[in-house]
Scaffold this active site. Structure first.
Site, mmCIF file in Angstrom:
data_model
loop_
_atom_site.group_PDB
_atom_site.id
_atom_site.type_symbol
_atom_site.label_atom_id
_atom_site.label_comp_id
_atom_site.label_asym_id
_atom_site.label_seq_id
_atom_site.Cartn_x
_atom_site.Cartn_y
_atom_site.Cartn_z
ATOM 1 N N ARG A 1 0.840 -1.214 0.000
ATOM 2 C CA ARG A 1 0.000 0.000 0.000
ATOM 3 C C ARG A 1 0.874 1.264 0.000
ATOM 4 O O ARG A 1 0.581 2.246 0.685
ATOM 5 C CB ARG A 1 -0.933 0.025 1.216
ATOM 6 C CG ARG A 1 -1.974 -1.064 1.240
ATOM 7 C CD ARG A 1 -2.984 -0.952 0.088
ATOM 8 N NE ARG A 1 -4.042 -1.929 0.243
ATOM 9 C CZ ARG A 1 -3.967 -3.194 -0.189
ATOM 10 N NH1 ARG A 1 -2.882 -3.626 -0.835
ATOM 11 N NH2 ARG A 1 -4.962 -4.023 -0.010
ATOM 12 N N SER B 1 -10.066 -0.506 3.638
ATOM 13 C CA SER B 1 -9.358 -0.752 4.905
ATOM 14 C C SER B 1 -8.812 0.568 5.419
ATOM 15 O O SER B 1 -8.156 1.296 4.670
ATOM 16 C CB SER B 1 -8.184 -1.702 4.684
ATOM 17 O OG SER B 1 -8.626 -2.915 4.151
ATOM 18 N N GLU C 1 -4.172 3.759 6.406
ATOM 19 C CA GLU C 1 -3.939 3.583 4.968
ATOM 20 C C GLU C 1 -4.289 4.859 4.188
ATOM 21 O O GLU C 1 -3.530 5.277 3.324
ATOM 22 C CB GLU C 1 -4.777 2.391 4.481
ATOM 23 C CG GLU C 1 -4.182 1.701 3.281
ATOM 24 C CD GLU C 1 -5.134 0.685 2.683
ATOM 25 O OE1 GLU C 1 -5.952 1.074 1.841
ATOM 26 O OE2 GLU C 1 -5.032 -0.503 3.040
HETATM 27 N N1 EPU Z 1 -10.988 -10.452 10.820
HETATM 28 C C1 EPU Z 1 -11.688 -10.520 11.993
HETATM 29 N N2 EPU Z 1 -12.604 -9.540 12.268
HETATM 30 C C2 EPU Z 1 -12.854 -8.511 11.423
HETATM 31 C C3 EPU Z 1 -12.120 -8.443 10.213
HETATM 32 C C4 EPU Z 1 -11.180 -9.425 9.939
HETATM 33 O O1 EPU Z 1 -11.503 -11.421 12.775
HETATM 34 O O2 EPU Z 1 -13.685 -7.668 11.745
HETATM 35 C C5 EPU Z 1 -10.003 -11.509 10.505
HETATM 36 C C6 EPU Z 1 -10.646 -12.707 9.831
HETATM 37 O O3 EPU Z 1 -10.046 -13.858 10.332
HETATM 38 C C7 EPU Z 1 -10.256 -12.560 8.377
HETATM 39 C C8 EPU Z 1 -8.912 -11.885 8.490
HETATM 40 O O4 EPU Z 1 -9.026 -11.021 9.614
HETATM 41 O O5 EPU Z 1 -10.149 -13.805 7.760
HETATM 42 C C9 EPU Z 1 -8.524 -11.101 7.274
HETATM 43 O O6 EPU Z 1 -9.622 -10.287 6.841
HETATM 44 P P1 EPU Z 1 -9.894 -10.064 5.282
HETATM 45 O O7 EPU Z 1 -9.804 -11.329 4.536
HETATM 46 O O8 EPU Z 1 -11.161 -9.269 5.169
HETATM 47 O O9 EPU Z 1 -8.664 -9.218 4.796
HETATM 48 P P2 EPU Z 1 -7.938 -7.949 5.422
HETATM 49 O O10 EPU Z 1 -6.565 -8.352 5.805
HETATM 50 O O11 EPU Z 1 -8.786 -7.324 6.490
HETATM 51 C C10 EPU Z 1 -6.868 -7.131 3.184
HETATM 52 C C11 EPU Z 1 -6.737 -5.833 2.455
HETATM 53 C C12 EPU Z 1 -8.015 -5.530 1.685
HETATM 54 C C13 EPU Z 1 -8.263 -6.657 0.701
HETATM 55 C C14 EPU Z 1 -8.358 -7.985 1.467
HETATM 56 C C15 EPU Z 1 -8.436 -9.161 0.532
HETATM 57 C C16 EPU Z 1 -5.229 -4.442 3.740
HETATM 58 C C17 EPU Z 1 -5.094 -3.293 4.684
HETATM 59 N N3 EPU Z 1 -6.468 -4.755 3.395
HETATM 60 O O12 EPU Z 1 -7.881 -6.966 4.171
HETATM 61 O O13 EPU Z 1 -7.789 -4.333 0.946
HETATM 62 O O14 EPU Z 1 -9.464 -6.438 -0.033
HETATM 63 O O15 EPU Z 1 -7.167 -8.176 2.272
HETATM 64 O O16 EPU Z 1 -7.206 -9.344 -0.109
HETATM 65 O O17 EPU Z 1 -4.222 -5.016 3.313
HETATM 66 C C18 EPU Z 1 -7.991 -1.971 1.138
HETATM 67 O O18 EPU Z 1 -6.769 -1.916 1.156
HETATM 68 O O19 EPU Z 1 -8.695 -0.926 1.199
HETATM 69 C C19 EPU Z 1 -8.658 -3.253 1.096
HETATM 70 C C20 EPU Z 1 -9.993 -3.393 1.199
#
Ligand code: EPU
Length: 343
Positions: free
Chosen positions: A164, A243, A339
């Site tokens: 990012r 995010s 971010e």
């Molecule tokens: N989780 C929780 N509670 C929550 C949210 C997440 O427990 O409220 C845990 C869950 O276990 C989940 C894990 O965190 O499986 C990861 O969550 P998720 O798969 O939604 O991915 P993320 O790490 O929160 C990242 C990117 C997103 C991208 C997704 C999918 C960043 C900061 N964010 O989110 O990117 O869409 O992976 O690849 O790296 C963005 O940058 O704006 C964005 C949406």
């Protein structure tokens, strides 16, 4: 060149935050930038480049001249044996660009379907989702220097892509290009033959549920769209900037230390031996899901996403973000890094 005054920026930022641009000019070509630089009144004025506004928190009105990037264009530059090169004007919608490549039969961008924002903003924060980042598909970009008016072409190494992050986010004092240039065109490289990227857990689940283990690029795009719709708010309905924090990276020792106290910590091993933690999990574990400060809230289905409940100000979003940072630091000793860019 028409300079508009007193323009509301509410519909130009996906958070839907109130702010007014003292003056705003729409940029549809490199020549528009050069015309602006030659302008007797605005040529030397401080400038603020606005793309799709999907990664911004406005806490105040903008006194600098806002350059709203609306450069159009979608074209196939070259079909080679090893890749297809496509080019988009920086003002095109990212999602439309992804769907355009798929409708032309070219896979490669499907994992990044439905990411809000414009093509020109994509390299700035090296957007990414479901196992792919922009840098994995990047060829080059054109940007116009805001002092000399010259168009320069930058290759991937010159963009210094990180998680990012890119040279366009880094301040000039650190050798970066933040505020120094306007990206006008982006070229992407879609490798041939196409190979799917299916390592992400949510995509593995879709394969198991559907029994389809050889999806087409369009089928993967449909899965990604469905996954995103299930857990991320549509900015057209609920204001947000995706995010709000980056997923923090910690040492193995720190990761083990947290797991000893919180065995359910969601963590991913990185190739260099460090661990990336799910910031959404950390925020969720601190009890923030569904909570609000004023009109700013934590999304019910994904704690990493802050939302505008309708009447939020940028100040309230920042206050909420700080409160979250403090409680995550208090419980886990981890400093979450925002971010979006706060103005
Ligand atoms: N989780 C929780 N509670 C929550 C949210 C997440 O427990 O409220 C845990 C869950 O276990 C989940 C894990 O965190 O499986 C990861 O969550 P998720 O798969 O939604 O991915 P993320 O790490 O929160 C990242 C990117 C997103 C991208 C997704 C999918 C960043 C900061 N964010 O989110 O990117 O869409 O992976 O690849 O790296 C963005 O940058 O704006 C964005 C949406």
């Amino acid at each position: 060149m028409a300079v508009e005054s007193g323009v509301s920026l509410r519909t130009f930022n996906t958070f839907g935050l109130p702010a007014v641009a003292k003056s705003l000019v729409r940029i549809r070509s490199d020549a528009d930038v050069r015309r602006l630089l030659a302008h007797p009144e605005f040529g030397r004025a401080p400038k603020f480049v606005l793309g799709g506004g999907s990664n911004l928190v406005f806490t105040r009105d903008v006194q600098s001249l806002v350059l709203k990037v609306e450069v159009p264009g979608k074209r196939i530059v070259e079909v080679r044996t090893d890749a297809v090169i496509v080019e988009f004007g920086a003002g095109e919608s990212w999602h439309d660009a992804v769907m355009w490549t798929l409708s032309h039969g070219f896979g490669g961008l499907e994992n990044m379907a439905l990411i809000p924002g414009t093509v020109g903003a994509a390299p700035v924060q090296n957007i990414g989702a479901y196992g792919l980042e922009l840098k994995d598909r990047f060829d080059s970009l054109d940007a116009v220097d805001l002092v000399t008016g010259r168009t320069v072409t930058l290759s991937a190494p010159q963009c210094h892509f990180g998680y990012r992050d890119s040279v366009f986010k880094q301040p000039a004092s650190d050798g970066g290009l933040a505020g120094k240039s306007v990206i006008t065109r982006v070229r992407l490289r879609l490798p041939l033959p196409w190979l799917p990227t299916l390592g992400y857990l949510d995509l593995q689940r879709r394969m198991d549920e559907t029994g389809n283990h050889t999806p087409t690029p369009m089928e993967i795009a449909d899965w990604v769209i469905a996954i995103r719709r299930a857990k991320l708010p549509d900015p057209a309905v609920i204001g947000n900037a995706g995010s709000f924090f980056k997923n923090p990276v910690v040492s193995e020792a720190q990761c083990r230390d947290i797991i000893a106290r919180d065995p359910h910590l969601v963590h991913y091993a990185m190739p260099d031996g460090s661990f990336k933690l799910a910031a959404g999990w950390l925020i969720d574990a601190c009890g923030w899901k569904g909570k609000s400060i004023g009109g700013a809230g934590v999304y019910e289905k994904q704690a990493l996403v802050l939302v505008n409940r309708g009447s939020a100000t940028g100040g309230e979003v920042v206050t909420l973000a700080r409160a979250i940072q403090e409680s995550v630091y208090g419980r886990f000793g981890i400093r979450l890094e925002p971010e979006p860019v706060v103005i």
